[in-house]
Structure formats: C-alpha cells, structure tokens
Design a protein around this motif. Structure first.
Motif, PDB file in Angstrom:
ATOM      1  N   LEU A 231       0.691  -1.026   0.613  1.00 21.64           N
ATOM      2  CA  LEU A 231      -0.249   0.591   0.142  1.00 21.64           C
ATOM      3  C   LEU A 231       1.620   1.186  -0.140  1.00 21.64           C
ATOM      4  O   LEU A 231       0.499   2.283  -0.938  1.00 21.64           O
ATOM      5  CB  LEU A 231      -0.581  -0.478   1.436  1.00 21.64           C
ATOM      6  N   ALA A 232       1.609   1.071   0.906  1.00 19.22           N
ATOM      7  CA  ALA A 232       2.796   2.366   0.804  1.00 19.22           C
ATOM      8  C   ALA A 232       3.548   2.524  -0.388  1.00 19.22           C
ATOM      9  O   ALA A 232       3.399   3.772  -0.979  1.00 19.22           O
ATOM     10  CB  ALA A 232       3.869   2.122   2.183  1.00 19.22           C
ATOM     11  N   LEU A 233       4.270   1.433  -1.226  1.00 23.53           N
ATOM     12  CA  LEU A 233       4.264   1.659  -2.529  1.00 23.53           C
ATOM     13  C   LEU A 233       2.906   1.997  -3.648  1.00 23.53           C
ATOM     14  O   LEU A 233       3.487   2.883  -4.677  1.00 23.53           O
ATOM     15  CB  LEU A 233       4.963   0.424  -2.950  1.00 23.53           C
ATOM     16  N   LYS A 234       2.313   2.152  -3.649  1.00 26.35           N
ATOM     17  CA  LYS A 234       0.631   2.697  -4.391  1.00 26.35           C
ATOM     18  C   LYS A 234       0.570   3.438  -4.017  1.00 26.35           C
ATOM     19  O   LYS A 234       0.662   4.056  -5.424  1.00 26.35           O
ATOM     20  CB  LYS A 234      -0.627   1.437  -3.889  1.00 26.35           C
ATOM     21  N   LYS A 235       1.170   4.435  -3.434  1.00 25.39           N
ATOM     22  CA  LYS A 235       0.618   5.747  -2.556  1.00 25.39           C
ATOM     23  C   LYS A 235       1.798   6.567  -2.864  1.00 25.39           C
ATOM     24  O   LYS A 235       1.540   7.677  -3.822  1.00 25.39           O
ATOM     25  CB  LYS A 235       0.535   5.595  -1.300  1.00 25.39           C
ATOM     26  N   ARG A 236       3.176   6.088  -2.846  1.00 27.05           N
ATOM     27  CA  ARG A 236       4.114   6.668  -3.360  1.00 27.05           C
ATOM     28  C   ARG A 236       4.414   7.026  -5.289  1.00 27.05           C
ATOM     29  O   ARG A 236       4.261   7.442  -5.806  1.00 27.05           O
ATOM     30  CB  ARG A 236       5.104   6.120  -3.320  1.00 27.05           C
ATOM     31  N   GLN A 237       3.994   5.516  -5.507  1.00 22.34           N
ATOM     32  CA  GLN A 237       3.172   5.986  -6.965  1.00 22.34           C
ATOM     33  C   GLN A 237       2.206   7.039  -7.938  1.00 22.34           C
ATOM     34  O   GLN A 237       2.760   7.428  -8.569  1.00 22.34           O
ATOM     35  CB  GLN A 237       2.731   4.717  -7.782  1.00 22.34           C
ATOM     36  N   GLN A 238       1.071   6.791  -7.047  1.00 22.23           N
ATOM     37  CA  GLN A 238       0.729   7.395  -7.178  1.00 22.23           C
ATOM     38  C   GLN A 238       0.832   9.124  -6.769  1.00 22.23           C
ATOM     39  O   GLN A 238       0.196  10.481  -8.277  1.00 22.23           O
ATOM     40  CB  GLN A 238      -1.099   7.563  -6.048  1.00 22.23           C
ATOM     41  N   GLU A 239       1.421   9.139  -6.069  1.00 19.43           N
ATOM     42  CA  GLU A 239       1.696  11.015  -5.349  1.00 19.43           C
ATOM     43  C   GLU A 239       3.186  10.963  -7.022  1.00 19.43           C
ATOM     44  O   GLU A 239       2.908  12.567  -7.005  1.00 19.43           O
ATOM     45  CB  GLU A 239       2.547  10.581  -4.426  1.00 19.43           C
ATOM     46  N   ARG A 240       3.712  10.276  -6.661  1.00 22.36           N
ATOM     47  CA  ARG A 240       4.310  10.685  -8.108  1.00 22.36           C
ATOM     48  C   ARG A 240       3.986  11.120  -9.656  1.00 22.36           C
ATOM     49  O   ARG A 240       4.023  11.612 -10.310  1.00 22.36           O
ATOM     50  CB  ARG A 240       5.973   9.762  -7.999  1.00 22.36           C
ATOM     51  N   ALA A 241       3.102  10.314 -10.004  1.00 19.38           N
ATOM     52  CA  ALA A 241       2.384  10.461 -11.237  1.00 19.38           C
ATOM     53  C   ALA A 241       1.042  11.594 -10.951  1.00 19.38           C
ATOM     54  O   ALA A 241       1.064  11.998 -11.935  1.00 19.38           O
ATOM     55  CB  ALA A 241       1.063   9.321 -11.018  1.00 19.38           C
ATOM     56  N   ARG A 242       1.005  11.861  -9.168  1.00 21.04           N
ATOM     57  CA  ARG A 242       0.330  13.186 -10.146  1.00 21.04           C
ATOM     58  C   ARG A 242       1.411  14.522 -10.125  1.00 21.04           C
ATOM     59  O   ARG A 242       0.638  15.746 -10.495  1.00 21.04           O
ATOM     60  CB  ARG A 242      -0.301  13.592  -7.796  1.00 21.04           C
ATOM     61  N   LEU A 243       2.464  14.023  -8.879  1.00 22.04           N
ATOM     62  CA  LEU A 243       3.203  15.356  -9.186  1.00 22.04           C
ATOM     63  C   LEU A 243       3.826  15.544 -10.684  1.00 22.04           C
ATOM     64  O   LEU A 243       3.935  16.507 -11.408  1.00 22.04           O
ATOM     65  CB  LEU A 243       4.473  15.464  -8.501  1.00 22.04           C
TER      66      LEU A 243
END
Length: 278
Positions: A231-243
């Motif tokens: 879940l933490a990895l998924k959140k980091r990926q989503q944050e990178r995609a958002r940025l």
C-alpha cells in the motif's frame, strides 16, 4: 457522553466503519478513504469526506425513490432518518442531539462517528446486496472440514505477553488491540495509526524478551508487513504520478503563455523628433 477528540480513533466503531468500507466497497463504487483522513474529518467543522459518506449511506438505506441525496439536502434527510429510527437497533445506542434538529457539522467527533457507524450497521442488517454478497462468499469459503466460514468476520491474528489479542483490517498501518483480556465484551484500541508508529511498535516487539511478543513480531512481518509495504508503494507511485501530471500541466501553461506573447503584434510609437520607438 462525549469522548475527548483525540481518542476517537480508539473507539471500536471507528474500526467497524473502516472494515465496513473495506469489505463492501462495491456498494460505493470502490470508494475508499485513509483512516487518518477519516480521523481528521471527524474532528473538522465541515468535511467533504463525511458528507460523501453520509449521502451514499442514506441513499442505500432509503426505501423510496425520491430525489437524489446530495449537498443541498443531506442534512434534512439525515435528521428525518434519525428521527424515524430512534428506539430501534442500533440507534437506541446513539443519543444524537441531531435526531430532531441541529447541524451535523456542529456535533462532536464521537456523535459523528456513532451516526456513521449506525448507518453502516443498519445497512449490514438490512441491505439485500450485502446479504447476497455474504451468502455467495460464505458458500465459496469452506474450511478443510467442509464447514462454512464467515468471509467478513475480523478475527484476531495473535496475542502479546499480556494475552491481549491483536486485529488488522486492511493494508493501512493501523493495528488494533484488545483493551482488556479479562472483560468478556471488551473492545479495541488503536495501537498504531501511521507507518512510523507501526515501524516503532514492530521494532519494540522484535527486541522484547517475551516469547509471545517475538511470535507476534514474526506473524506481523510475515502476514501484515507485505500488505502495508504494498500500500505504501502504491501511494508513492500515485504521488509521483500526481506530481508528474502537475508538472506537465504547468509546462503546458508556460508554453501557451510564451506562444501568446510571441504572437502579439508589435506596437510602434514615434517621438516628436522622429525617433522610432517600439
């Protein structure tokens, strides 16, 4: 009775709501929320998250086909629903000052939580889609003896040196613990509610001299740690995609602005002495 704001995450209803949305997300088009966001929302004067949750829950709980419940009418529907349900389970456990009048946003976090829990509990008891889902999952979840198992029951996964049971709902770093092992109807408390707290707690178990704590440590590392890391990895990926999306959007705006500037017609002025200026 009003519980201090900072303790709302330790209420068992908090974990109940979290588990309800985790298991029956199909009712809400897989709408999900972070437990930390839910905790903050309960303590806020006005929350879009709570409004969305209540609108969806009321829409599912209603039996008529009236107007859609939304931002303009949800409080009226909630007041009417609470007034209708007073005295019945589970609402006899909820003494809400909003039952007949009042603003939901002005309630304390405990009353807000109890109202949302009551809506979830009512759906669990009465919603036919939930019943069909549970029945279908029960028929396909048989143990080695061929007996049916409950697919939605949250069961403890181990105990510590105080013989307190631990519970885990989903991939979020929230661990719950039995409050008193000697009480037959004891409830839960939140032991960790963030990744840092989770890591610190796990480290303390790993260095404990208790055999139970060491076994609990290994069990968490094997059964829970992978979910939390995923879940933490998924959140980091989503944050990178958002940025990345935000940066691309900003670059497009800059290029568009430069293009408009270059396409402007030059303006010429002539001085009194004939000097050209532009």
């Amino acid at each position: 009775m009003t519980v201090p704001e900072s303790t709302v995450k330790h209420q068992w209803q908090f974990a109940f709501v979290q588990g309800f949305y985790s298991r029956f997300g199909f009712l809400f088009k897989d709408f999900t929320f972070d437990p930390n966001e839910f905790e903050v929302a309960l303590q806020s004067d006005q929350s879009e998250l709570l409004q969305t949750m209540i609108c969806d829950l009321l829409q599912l709980a209603r039996t008529d086909r009236g107007e859609r419940i939304g931002a303009g009418n949800w409080q009226n529907y909630l007041r009417a629903y609470l007034a209708q349900c007073q005295g019945s389970l589970p609402w006899q456990l909820v003494e809400s000052p909003m039952a007949f009048d009042g603003d939901f946003n002005l309630l304390d976090s405990q009353h807000k939580l109890l109202i949302i829990w009551g809506l979830c509990e009512t759906l669990l008891q009465n919603n036919p889609d939930i019943h069909k889902y549970i029945e279908s999952r029960t028929n396909t979840n048989l143990n080695k003896k061929g007996e049916r198992s409950d697919p939605i029951m949250v069961e403890p996964f181990f105990i510590d040196h105080q013989h307190k049971y631990y519970y885990f709902n989903d991939g979020h770093p929230w661990l719950y613990r039995q409050t008193d092992p000697h009480e037959p109807n004891c409830r839960w408390e939140a032991v960790t509610s963030s990744e840092d707290e989770f890591n610190d707690f796990i480290s303390s178990l790993g260095t404990s001299s208790s055999r139970y704590d060491k076994l609990l440590y290994r069990r968490i590392q094997q059964a829970i740690r992978p979910e939390i890391d995923a879940l933490a990895l998924k959140k980091r990926q989503q944050e990178r995609a958002r940025l990345k999306t935000a940066m691309l959007h900003n670059n497009v705006e800059i290029l568009s602005s430069r293009t408009r500037t270059r396409n402007k017609d030059a303006k010429y002025t002539f001085g009194e002495e004939g000097d050209d200026e532009f």
